[in-house]
Motif scaffolding. Structure first.
Motif, PDB file in Angstrom:
ATOM      1  N   ASN A   1       0.827  -1.196   0.000  1.00 23.02           N
ATOM      2  CA  ASN A   1       0.000   0.000   0.000  1.00 23.02           C
ATOM      3  C   ASN A   1       0.867   1.253   0.000  1.00 23.02           C
ATOM      4  OD1 ASN A   1       0.907   0.301   2.673  1.00 23.02           O
ATOM      5  ND2 ASN A   1      -0.868  -0.800   3.470  1.00 23.02           N
TER       6      ASN A   1
ATOM      7  N   ALA B   1       1.240   3.661   2.262  1.00 25.30           N
ATOM      8  CA  ALA B   1       1.991   3.921   3.485  1.00 25.30           C
ATOM      9  C   ALA B   1       3.289   3.121   3.517  1.00 25.30           C
ATOM     10  CB  ALA B   1       1.127   3.586   4.704  1.00 25.30           C
ATOM     11  N   ALA B   2       3.226   1.860   3.085  1.00 18.37           N
ATOM     12  CA  ALA B   2       4.434   1.033   3.071  1.00 18.37           C
ATOM     13  C   ALA B   2       5.437   1.536   2.040  1.00 18.37           C
ATOM     14  CB  ALA B   2       4.066  -0.423   2.785  1.00 18.37           C
TER      15      ALA B   2
ATOM     16  N   ALA C   1       7.186   4.463   3.502  1.00 12.85           N
ATOM     17  CA  ALA C   1       8.151   4.012   4.508  1.00 12.85           C
ATOM     18  C   ALA C   1       9.392   3.424   3.853  1.00 12.85           C
ATOM     19  CB  ALA C   1       7.490   2.980   5.427  1.00 12.85           C
TER      20      ALA C   1
ATOM     21  N   ALA D   1       1.484  -5.532   4.496  1.00 12.05           N
ATOM     22  CA  ALA D   1       1.868  -4.169   4.865  1.00 12.05           C
ATOM     23  C   ALA D   1       0.868  -3.580   5.846  1.00 12.05           C
ATOM     24  CB  ALA D   1       1.978  -3.298   3.623  1.00 12.05           C
ATOM     25  N   GLY D   2       0.691  -4.261   6.970  1.00 15.07           N
ATOM     26  CA  GLY D   2      -0.202  -3.762   8.000  1.00 15.07           C
ATOM     27  C   GLY D   2       0.412  -2.614   8.772  1.00 15.07           C
ATOM     28  N   PRO D   3      -0.348  -2.022   9.688  1.00 16.56           N
ATOM     29  CA  PRO D   3       0.166  -0.883  10.473  1.00 16.56           C
ATOM     30  C   PRO D   3       1.430  -1.218  11.254  1.00 16.56           C
ATOM     31  CG  PRO D   3      -2.210  -1.080  10.718  1.00 16.56           C
ATOM     32  CD  PRO D   3      -1.757  -2.298   9.974  1.00 16.56           C
ATOM     33  N   SER D   4       1.515  -2.423  11.815  1.00 13.11           N
ATOM     34  CA  SER D   4       2.710  -2.787  12.577  1.00 13.11           C
ATOM     35  C   SER D   4       3.935  -2.890  11.676  1.00 13.11           C
ATOM     36  CB  SER D   4       2.484  -4.117  13.300  1.00 13.11           C
ATOM     37  OG  SER D   4       2.214  -5.159  12.372  1.00 13.11           O
TER      38      SER D   4
ATOM     39  N   VAL E   1       4.400  -1.221   8.820  1.00 14.38           N
ATOM     40  CA  VAL E   1       4.774   0.147   8.448  1.00 14.38           C
ATOM     41  C   VAL E   1       5.524   0.824   9.587  1.00 14.38           C
ATOM     42  CG1 VAL E   1       3.873   2.417   7.819  1.00 14.38           C
ATOM     43  CG2 VAL E   1       2.869   0.355   6.821  1.00 14.38           C
ATOM     44  N   ALA E   2       5.061   0.609  10.819  1.00 14.34           N
ATOM     45  CA  ALA E   2       5.752   1.186  11.977  1.00 14.34           C
ATOM     46  C   ALA E   2       7.168   0.645  12.093  1.00 14.34           C
ATOM     47  CB  ALA E   2       4.953   0.908  13.251  1.00 14.34           C
ATOM     48  N   ASP E   3       7.337  -0.673  11.891  1.00 15.99           N
ATOM     49  CA  ASP E   3       8.680  -1.266  11.940  1.00 15.99           C
ATOM     50  C   ASP E   3       9.569  -0.705  10.834  1.00 15.99           C
ATOM     51  OD1 ASP E   3       7.977  -2.800  14.101  1.00 15.99           O
ATOM     52  OD2 ASP E   3       7.472  -4.574  12.919  1.00 15.99           O
TER      53      ASP E   3
END
Length: 281
Positions: free
Chosen positions: A3, A5-6, A9, A34-37, A39-41
């Motif tokens: 996605n 966001a990924a 990142a 490419a979940g929120p976790s 993307v955060a990582d």
């Protein structure tokens, strides 16, 4: 499927990291999702890659990239301290009687130090622009284009705040007056750092920037010291509570600037001359 966001990142990693590991990391994200976790990582990994870049086996090129990373990191920390200083001064000016004279003197010293560091940063930026123009690598300057759409929000923010104070219903106007300049300041901090990594300055210019970055790091540290003094010596609980986020930012910026500039200066002072891989790009 990756996605947006990924992808953002992944693009936030340093160019040297993407050259070596970009394809593998992108394939890994496609396999794991490419979940929120995730993307955060990725964003945390990007921050680590900027602060502690992966160096190649060749020591000369490793030193060159170390200086490059040091220059970019020092610029970002200087921007963070530069933005935090007037905010701290404004908060303390609300209750001038509760602010000790020592804190005021430290703020003045930090202000002059940051202005002096700004002249150093400006000189370094002009050196990079001159070399980029000489080599014809103008494509590396494209990240600066992001400043164009955010600059108007910075310029019209005072007028938007006045309008929002007259018409309290216009919450979106007040939000734009706050978020617009914030976007400009963030872009102003990130875009030049990206340019430094993309244009690949020559070893001669990088050595100058890395050594002068030590002085910039000490200027950033003066802001951190002023923030610590303001938090510990001010007796107003409300001012202390508001100052704590600024303190966290400036202390983190001071630590990152000192560590990164020290590593960059060590690479610049190495006896062997770094390989000039980027001067003729």
């Amino acid at each position: 499927m990756i996605n947006m966001a990924a992808r953002v990142a992944l693009r936030s990693y340093p160019p040297s990291f993407r050259e070596r590991y970009g394809c593998e990391l992108e394939a890994l994200v496609e396999d794991t999702g490419a979940g929120p976790s995730v993307v955060a990582d990725l964003l945390v990994g990007s921050l680590r890659a900027w602060l502690r870049p992966v160096m190649p086996d060749e020591s000369a090129e490793g030193r060159r990239r170390r200086m490059q990373a040091s220059v970019a990191t020092t610029w970002v920390t200087w921007c963070a301290a530069l933005y935090a200083l007037p905010m701290l001064d404004f908060i303390l000016s609300e209750e001038p009687g509760l602010t000790p004279d020592l804190v005021r003197r430290l703020l003045d010293v930090a202000q002059y130090a940051m202005y002096g560091a700004g002249l150093i940063v400006l000189t370094g930026g002009l050196a990079v622009l001159a070399e980029t123009s000489r080599t014809g690598n103008r494509a590396a300057l494209r990240p600066l284009v992001a400043l164009i759409p955010t600059l108007p929000t910075w310029l019209i923010a005072p007028f938007l705040l006045v309008y929002a104070s007259i018409d309290p219903i216009s919450y979106w106007v007040g939000a734009l007056a706050v978020l617009g300049p914030a976007a400009f300041l963030i872009t102003m901090a990130v875009a030049p750092a990206v340019v430094v990594t993309r244009c690949r300055p020559s070893a001669k210019v990088l050595r100058l920037l890395a050594l002068s970055g030590v002085a910039v790091a000490f200027a950033v540290t003066t802001t951190g010291i002023a923030c610590v003094a303001a938090l510990t010596m001010n007796t107003d609980d409300a001012a202390q509570l508001i100052t704590m986020p600024i303190l966290a930012v400036t202390v983190a910026a001071s630590a990152a600037a000192l560590v990164s500039s020290g590593r960059g200066a060590k690479a610049a002072l190495h006896r062997e001359r770094p390989v000039d891989l980027g001067g003729d790009v």
